[in-house]
Design an enzyme around this catalytic site. Sequence first.
Site, short mmCIF file in Angstrom:
data_model
loop_
_atom_site.label_atom_id
_atom_site.label_comp_id
_atom_site.label_asym_id
_atom_site.label_seq_id
_atom_site.Cartn_x
_atom_site.Cartn_y
_atom_site.Cartn_z
N TRP A 324 0.83 -1.20 0.00
CA TRP A 324 0.00 0.00 0.00
C TRP A 324 0.87 1.25 0.00
O TRP A 324 0.54 2.25 -0.65
CB TRP A 324 -0.90 -0.01 1.23
CG TRP A 324 -1.77 1.21 1.37
CD1 TRP A 324 -3.01 1.40 0.87
CD2 TRP A 324 -1.44 2.43 2.05
NE1 TRP A 324 -3.49 2.65 1.18
CE2 TRP A 324 -2.54 3.31 1.92
CE3 TRP A 324 -0.32 2.87 2.76
CZ2 TRP A 324 -2.55 4.59 2.46
CZ3 TRP A 324 -0.32 4.15 3.32
CH2 TRP A 324 -1.43 4.99 3.16
N HIS A 325 1.99 1.21 0.71
CA HIS A 325 2.85 2.39 0.80
C HIS A 325 3.57 2.68 -0.52
O HIS A 325 3.92 3.84 -0.76
CB HIS A 325 3.88 2.21 1.91
CG HIS A 325 3.33 2.44 3.28
ND1 HIS A 325 2.63 1.47 3.98
CD2 HIS A 325 3.35 3.54 4.09
CE1 HIS A 325 2.25 1.97 5.15
NE2 HIS A 325 2.67 3.22 5.24
N GLY A 326 3.79 1.70 -1.33
CA GLY A 326 4.45 1.99 -2.60
C GLY A 326 4.72 0.74 -3.40
O GLY A 326 4.93 -0.35 -2.84
N PHE A 490 2.04 8.39 -1.47
CA PHE A 490 1.32 7.12 -1.30
C PHE A 490 -0.16 7.27 -1.59
O PHE A 490 -0.87 6.31 -1.63
CB PHE A 490 1.51 6.58 0.12
CG PHE A 490 2.96 6.50 0.53
CD1 PHE A 490 3.92 6.04 -0.35
CD2 PHE A 490 3.36 6.92 1.78
CE1 PHE A 490 5.25 5.97 0.01
CE2 PHE A 490 4.68 6.85 2.16
CZ PHE A 490 5.63 6.38 1.28
#
Length: 490
Positions: A324-326, A490
């Site tokens: 989800w963060h990257g 993000f």
Amino acid sequence: MLFNSLHFLVFFPIVVGLYYGLAPRWRGALLLLASYYFYMSWRAAYALLLLATTLVDYYSGYRMSQLPTKQARRPYLYLSLISNLGTLFVFKYFNFFRDTAVQLAEALHLPATAVPAFGLLLPVGVSFYTFQSVGYIIDVYQGRLEAERNFGRFALFVAFFPQLVAGPIERGGHMLPQFKRTHRFDYARVVSGLRLMAWGLFKKVVVADRLALFVNPVFNNPREHPEGLVLVLATLAFTFQIYGDFSGYTDMARGAARVLGFDFNLNFRQPYLSASVPEFWRRWHISLSSWFRDYVYIPLGGSRVAPARAYGNLLAVFLISGLWHGANWTFLVWGGLHGLYLVVSTWAKPARERLAQLTGLAAHPSLRQVLGVVITFVLVAYAWIFFRANSLSDAVFISQRLGNGWAALDGQKVATLLLDFSQHYRPELAMAGLGVVLMLVVEYFGRNRSLQAWITGQPFGVRWVGYAGLTLLILYLGIFNSTSFIYFQF
């Protein structure tokens, strides 16, 4: 539009003035227009994506509200999930999975299909507002929340500008009722909100952005800084940079909402005072960790299943969190590390208790707490290396060099290295260090709202002298080049 920009400094007072000047029935429309203007100041075309998410999820929620059973509602749940997660996949993950598949095919000497990469810019905040909207849809599907019938109110829930681009990720049950209320001008509340915004700005421009002047050169070119001491200092600096940056944004978002009469949930609670990694995740980015707990971990079975499956659930959740963060292997490793930390922490809990009894730590809870905080901080700081590194090879290089040269260091060499450091980064490190100390001291004594109560209880003149002092610190020590917040990517 950044919170730390002149654009926002002009935009926000105008919105506040109009908001309290208008009749209550027009305030929602004002906030919705202001929110879309705020979002369109980055790239106007992506407001269409925000609107599309809003339309699909409003329709899905509305249709589900007319159906009595989960089975009947399920097609509309799938419509929302496919729309939201499909948007995330196309804009954020398609190129990552495409490149990974090509590399894997080449490594296995298999023919790789020539699938073209998408040349799309990642819309700001897309991960935040899609998760917020998905949470609403799941709550409606489960029957935990009544669907919002007013389209404008739902659109404002998705797009509300203080938390649109980097959270906190709010729940429909918390925010939608607030949009139905009439918020009267409250001097004490407005001052409290402005104070929180000023504190968040301090953490951003004095702490985070000054630390970035040291962190960025080291992490962007780690092979030019192979000394273990330098890499350790850069890792520690990033540990406080990301906290100052992200919690500073959250404070400004919560403060802006408070000025307008709204309450956001707490997103940070002194996370670096955590005595274990599970406790860290109850204190860090609380809105995201609770989102994953409620909408991913518990549906997977949580801890109610066999231990092996429970451990697998934890790892899966944190791998998803990392992704989800990257769309990068560095974030997957970062998430995997934290998942592994939690699995080991859960599995080894009985052994830790026995060890505490054998060593006598059980009789000294304060010492045990301190040791827990130190160990947790080291583990979290190490994982931040993978979060910040530009590539997995850079992260591995830094990890391998953390202990480099320590055995050969003596007092003179340390002094020489620190002197060279201070000459190269002398004002930035000194001022950032002062900011970190002030940030930690204020937030330590501000636990359980005691500092807020103490400030409120001071005479008018004393309070405003303090506000003026904080303003001067921001003006004289802050960096005002409109540096974006880390979590905007993000």
